[in-house]
Design a protein around this motif. Structure first.
Motif, mmCIF file in Angstrom:
data_model
loop_
_atom_site.group_PDB
_atom_site.id
_atom_site.type_symbol
_atom_site.label_atom_id
_atom_site.label_comp_id
_atom_site.label_asym_id
_atom_site.label_seq_id
_atom_site.Cartn_x
_atom_site.Cartn_y
_atom_site.Cartn_z
ATOM 1 N N LEU A 95 28.390 10.825 19.294
ATOM 2 C CA LEU A 95 28.792 11.410 20.931
ATOM 3 C C LEU A 95 27.752 11.419 21.580
ATOM 4 O O LEU A 95 27.913 12.161 22.346
ATOM 5 N N ILE A 96 26.668 11.970 20.807
ATOM 6 C CA ILE A 96 25.222 12.596 20.980
ATOM 7 C C ILE A 96 24.292 11.330 22.045
ATOM 8 O O ILE A 96 24.184 12.375 23.444
ATOM 9 N N LEU A 97 24.612 10.426 22.272
ATOM 10 C CA LEU A 97 23.686 9.832 23.251
ATOM 11 C C LEU A 97 24.842 9.866 24.450
ATOM 12 O O LEU A 97 24.043 9.722 25.518
ATOM 13 N N PRO A 98 26.066 9.244 24.683
ATOM 14 C CA PRO A 98 26.538 9.392 25.829
ATOM 15 C C PRO A 98 26.933 11.095 26.259
ATOM 16 O O PRO A 98 26.815 11.296 27.195
ATOM 17 N N ILE A 99 26.238 11.991 25.605
ATOM 18 C CA ILE A 99 26.647 13.323 25.791
ATOM 19 C C ILE A 99 25.608 13.988 26.796
ATOM 20 O O ILE A 99 25.251 14.068 27.881
ATOM 21 N N VAL A 100 24.208 13.513 25.919
ATOM 22 C CA VAL A 100 22.932 13.474 26.520
ATOM 23 C C VAL A 100 22.593 12.570 28.027
ATOM 24 O O VAL A 100 22.208 13.352 29.201
ATOM 25 N N PRO A 142 28.238 31.556 37.058
ATOM 26 C CA PRO A 142 29.086 30.414 37.587
ATOM 27 C C PRO A 142 27.920 29.115 37.321
ATOM 28 O O PRO A 142 26.738 29.335 36.693
ATOM 29 N N ASP A 143 27.856 28.171 37.852
ATOM 30 C CA ASP A 143 27.000 26.902 37.532
ATOM 31 C C ASP A 143 26.134 27.120 38.402
ATOM 32 O O ASP A 143 26.392 27.323 39.728
ATOM 33 N N GLN A 144 25.037 26.899 37.874
ATOM 34 C CA GLN A 144 23.649 27.187 38.309
ATOM 35 C C GLN A 144 22.820 25.416 38.664
ATOM 36 O O GLN A 144 21.813 26.241 38.346
ATOM 37 N N LEU A 145 24.092 25.298 38.380
ATOM 38 C CA LEU A 145 22.982 23.479 38.488
ATOM 39 C C LEU A 145 21.792 23.537 40.330
ATOM 40 O O LEU A 145 22.789 24.212 41.339
ATOM 41 N N PRO A 146 21.102 23.236 40.892
ATOM 42 C CA PRO A 146 20.348 23.698 41.638
ATOM 43 C C PRO A 146 20.959 22.654 42.907
ATOM 44 O O PRO A 146 21.852 21.479 42.923
ATOM 45 N N ALA A 147 21.575 23.263 44.136
ATOM 46 C CA ALA A 147 21.410 22.848 44.937
ATOM 47 C C ALA A 147 21.167 21.805 45.984
ATOM 48 O O ALA A 147 19.853 21.419 45.659
ATOM 49 N N LEU A 175 19.310 7.010 40.703
ATOM 50 C CA LEU A 175 19.706 6.536 39.606
ATOM 51 C C LEU A 175 18.482 6.178 38.656
ATOM 52 O O LEU A 175 18.609 5.340 37.371
ATOM 53 N N LEU A 176 17.225 6.621 39.254
ATOM 54 C CA LEU A 176 16.019 6.310 39.244
ATOM 55 C C LEU A 176 15.837 7.045 37.529
ATOM 56 O O LEU A 176 15.581 6.646 36.379
ATOM 57 N N VAL A 177 15.776 8.148 37.325
ATOM 58 C CA VAL A 177 15.812 9.016 36.186
ATOM 59 C C VAL A 177 16.932 8.414 34.797
ATOM 60 O O VAL A 177 16.398 8.128 33.509
ATOM 61 N N PRO A 178 18.383 8.809 34.982
ATOM 62 C CA PRO A 178 19.272 7.910 34.267
ATOM 63 C C PRO A 178 19.272 6.669 33.676
ATOM 64 O O PRO A 178 19.226 6.520 32.572
ATOM 65 N N VAL A 179 18.775 5.793 34.822
ATOM 66 C CA VAL A 179 18.499 4.143 34.513
ATOM 67 C C VAL A 179 17.363 4.019 33.513
ATOM 68 O O VAL A 179 17.207 3.378 32.229
ATOM 69 N N PHE A 180 15.819 4.708 33.741
ATOM 70 C CA PHE A 180 14.738 4.571 33.085
ATOM 71 C C PHE A 180 15.097 5.972 31.319
ATOM 72 O O PHE A 180 14.551 4.777 30.622
ATOM 73 N N PHE A 181 16.258 6.625 31.459
ATOM 74 C CA PHE A 181 16.191 7.177 29.705
ATOM 75 C C PHE A 181 16.511 6.338 28.903
ATOM 76 O O PHE A 181 16.289 5.650 27.945
ATOM 77 N N ILE A 182 18.314 5.084 29.858
ATOM 78 C CA ILE A 182 18.176 4.328 29.046
ATOM 79 C C ILE A 182 18.187 2.970 28.944
ATOM 80 O O ILE A 182 17.992 2.779 27.487
ATOM 81 N N GLY A 183 16.904 2.793 29.636
ATOM 82 C CA GLY A 183 15.817 1.888 29.455
ATOM 83 C C GLY A 183 15.261 1.739 28.302
ATOM 84 O O GLY A 183 14.675 1.431 27.381
ATOM 85 N N LEU A 184 14.698 3.497 27.814
ATOM 86 C CA LEU A 184 13.628 3.469 27.174
ATOM 87 C C LEU A 184 14.674 3.954 25.462
ATOM 88 O O LEU A 184 14.050 4.037 24.245
ATOM 89 N N LEU A 185 15.082 4.133 25.808
ATOM 90 C CA LEU A 185 16.305 3.910 24.344
ATOM 91 C C LEU A 185 16.309 2.652 23.744
ATOM 92 O O LEU A 185 16.804 2.618 22.903
ATOM 93 N N ILE A 228 22.308 14.059 31.748
ATOM 94 C CA ILE A 228 21.233 13.325 32.961
ATOM 95 C C ILE A 228 22.056 13.833 34.383
ATOM 96 O O ILE A 228 21.420 13.725 35.147
ATOM 97 N N TRP A 229 23.299 12.753 34.222
ATOM 98 C CA TRP A 229 23.745 12.290 35.418
ATOM 99 C C TRP A 229 24.325 13.411 36.006
ATOM 100 O O TRP A 229 24.153 14.091 37.062
ATOM 101 N N ARG A 230 23.885 14.178 35.382
ATOM 102 C CA ARG A 230 24.970 16.097 35.336
ATOM 103 C C ARG A 230 23.699 16.519 36.824
ATOM 104 O O ARG A 230 24.022 16.793 37.626
ATOM 105 N N ARG A 231 23.048 15.870 36.243
ATOM 106 C CA ARG A 231 21.957 16.610 37.221
ATOM 107 C C ARG A 231 20.508 15.799 38.192
ATOM 108 O O ARG A 231 18.961 16.124 38.530
ATOM 109 N N ARG A 232 21.151 14.774 38.502
ATOM 110 C CA ARG A 232 20.803 13.540 39.117
ATOM 111 C C ARG A 232 20.767 14.441 40.479
ATOM 112 O O ARG A 232 19.661 13.721 41.326
ATOM 113 N N ASN A 233 21.063 15.026 41.308
ATOM 114 C CA ASN A 233 21.058 15.672 43.027
ATOM 115 C C ASN A 233 19.581 16.044 43.005
ATOM 116 O O ASN A 233 19.124 16.070 43.220
#
Length: 539
Positions: free
Chosen positions: A60-65, A285-290, A21-31, A69-74
């Motif tokens: 739609l831009i802010l929810p998409i962004v 294929p989905d290239q999100l880092p494992a 949650l660190l990065v997503p929460v910080f991003f929302i707080g920054l906005l 970010i949440w998509r890469r939380r792992n």
């Protein structure tokens, strides 16, 4: 008997969950912080999303962004914030740019600078590694800025050219004059809504998002974005041709009302659907880092979830630098300059020209938010000219202060006037004119109305400087704000009748008439404007 879990236990998070949650929460707080600090710029940007259909996608831009970010939380949970203090330099530069845009009220500059500050602040606090992992979501934020209006004129020209060419290929006689197209069945006009700018912006925005999600190869991404930029331009030309043909074949019964817009959006939707279906065939294929659970658990047990001193310092440094610019603007706006009064420039004689009470035509340029508007007709009183014949229309719109809603340089101030029907404007570029001994480029155009054609010249007066270039005029306004010089301005428009605009000899005669009028009129107008403004400054 099994005990029920307490509320405290339910709310407790594992270290891994907190790190996710660190990065997503910080991003929302920054906005929240930056949008609150620059609330006026944010409000105008959001209002533009709401009022202009072209930019409705901004919602739609802010929810998409946030989702990206949440998509890469792992993956992000394995990265630790390492503040990059060098990013304070672009943060300060973006803040300075915002201030300049605010002083001359250029909204797109302020909004672009605001998003740049958000990105620079994120880089400052989170560091290079996390920002690099989120480079696309951060870049995607710039689609929230309403921009692209400068593309409307060339897109309108393209749409009109393609439509006429395709109608001719269909064997239907067609006549074009500027943005007006005449067919035997009826007349059409290519207006701003026909430019296809909303389709282009929507396609590029969706194309970038689609390419990022579906492709891992940079070449594939760039290729798809290029195609997504070209296809809507070509499709809009076909859409306009289709609308004209439906109207023509139906005897102007169809595609001339609300269905005109419906057909356009349905056609655009089909084009985009085909584009995405074809693009999906080459998706990677989905290239999100494992996510490595054991590594994460080890790291999470070794580090504290509390921010380090460097992160705290970066946060305070970011807020301090960002707060400088609205405070500076507030200080600059505290001047106690007395507001001048509008000039009443109504000389009865200007050399060989005499003021007339008759109105020789009803056209005049469109100006919004002006403090005063003067429209006068002057006729010749000279032996070499027909006495009493219409000579020149003088139109002056004065702006005493450059304020929001009362701006000299604005898209609402133009030669085409929606309030005056049956008059069409055909820009001709520019003309070099002698303005009191200085050669100045002025805007030149031909305005055609019912049984009458006019040659029109227009330029700005900012303080005591002349220009017809919007960017130069904004620079003069900015200099006046920073140096605390006079901030009044005026839009000066002259018009003279001309029978055949296409004939060079008649154009030369009309231009000579306008130049003669300028030599007589301008010195007296300058004296009136300068004296009035100087007088307003006196205690």
């Amino acid at each position: 008997m099994k005990s029920e879990p307490s509320l405290i236990n339910a709310l407790q998070m594992t270290p891994t969950a907190r790190e996710q949650l660190l990065v997503p929460v910080f991003f929302i707080g920054l906005l929240v912080v930056f949008f609150g600090l620059f609330y006026e710029t944010t409000w105008i940007m959001v209002s533009t999303w709401y009022q202009a259909e072209t930019y409705t996608h901004g919602f739609l831009i802010l929810p998409i962004v946030a989702w990206l970010i949440w998509r890469r939380r792992n993956f992000l949970q394995n990265l630790r914030p390492t503040p990059q203090f060098l990013a304070l330099i672009p943060l300060a530069a973006a803040g300075f740019l915002w201030m300049l845009g605010n002083l001359v009220d250029v909204q797109v500059v302020q909004q672009f600078a605001l998003i740049t500050m958000v990105v620079a602040a994120f880089l400052t606090v989170m560091g290079t590694e996390i920002s690099k992992a989120l480079i696309f979501p951060l870049a995607f934020l710039f689609f929230a800025v309403p921009m692209g209006e400068e593309l409307v004129p060339p897109l309108m020209e393209y749409t009109a050219t393609v439509t006429v060419a395709l109608v001719k290929l269909s064997g239907i006689p067609v006549y074009r004059e500027g943005m007006f197209i005449a067919l035997p069945s009826g007349n059409w006009s290519v207006v701003e809504a026909c430019s296809g700018i909303r389709y282009l912006i929507a396609s590029v925005t969706l194309g970038c998002l689609f390419a990022y999600i579906n492709y891992s190869s940079m070449k594939k991404r760039l290729a798809f974005i290029l195609v997504a930029s070209i296809v809507p331009i070509i499709a809009n030309g076909l859409r306009a041709y289709m609308i004209v043909m439906i109207g023509h074949l139906s005897g102007m019964e169809l595609a001339v009302g609300v269905d005109h817009l419906i057909y356009g959006w349905v056609f655009f939707g089909l084009v985009m659907l085909i584009l995405f279906v074809i693009g999906a065939k080459w998706s990677d294929p989905d290239q999100l880092p494992a996510h490595s659970g054991s590594t994460s658990e080890t790291k999470s047990s070794e580090r504290s979830c509390l921010p380090g001193s460097a992160v705290i310092l970066a946060v305070f440094a970011t807020l301090a630098i960002a707060a400088i610019w609205p405070a500076w603007v507030f200080a600059l706006n505290q001047g106690g300059e007395t507001r001048p009064t509008a000039v009443e420039f109504v000389p009865e004689r200007l050399g060989e020209f005499t003021l007339s009470t008759d109105v020789f035509w009803d056209w005049y340029p469109q100006h919004r938010g002006n403090d005063s508007h003067i429209k006068q007709f002057y006729v010749y009183q000279n032996q070499n000219d027909a006495e009493g014949q219409p000579a020149v229309m003088l139109d002056i719109s004065q702006y005493l202060r450059q304020e929001r809603g009362a701006e000299l340089i604005s898209g609402q101030n133009r030669l085409f006037n929606r309030d005056v029907r049956d008059w069409r404007v055909f820009p001709m570029g520019g003309e070099s004119v002698d303005l009191n001994g200085e050669t100045t480029w002025v805007l030149s155009a031909v305005v055609k109305g019912p049984g009458q054609n006019l040659l029109v010249w227009r330029w700005y007066r900012i303080g005591d400087q002349y220009t017809a270039n919007d960017y130069v005029a904004k620079f003069y306004e900015l200099s006046a704000r920073l140096l605390e010089n006079r901030r009044d301005g005026a839009i000066i428009t002259l018009a003279v009748p001309i029978d055949f605009p296409g004939e060079s000899e008649q154009m030369a005669v009309a231009e000579e008439k306008l130049q003669r009028f300028i030599h007589t009129m301008l010195p007296e107008l300058e004296n009136s404007l300068d004296q009035e403004f100087s007088g307003a400054k006196q205690p």
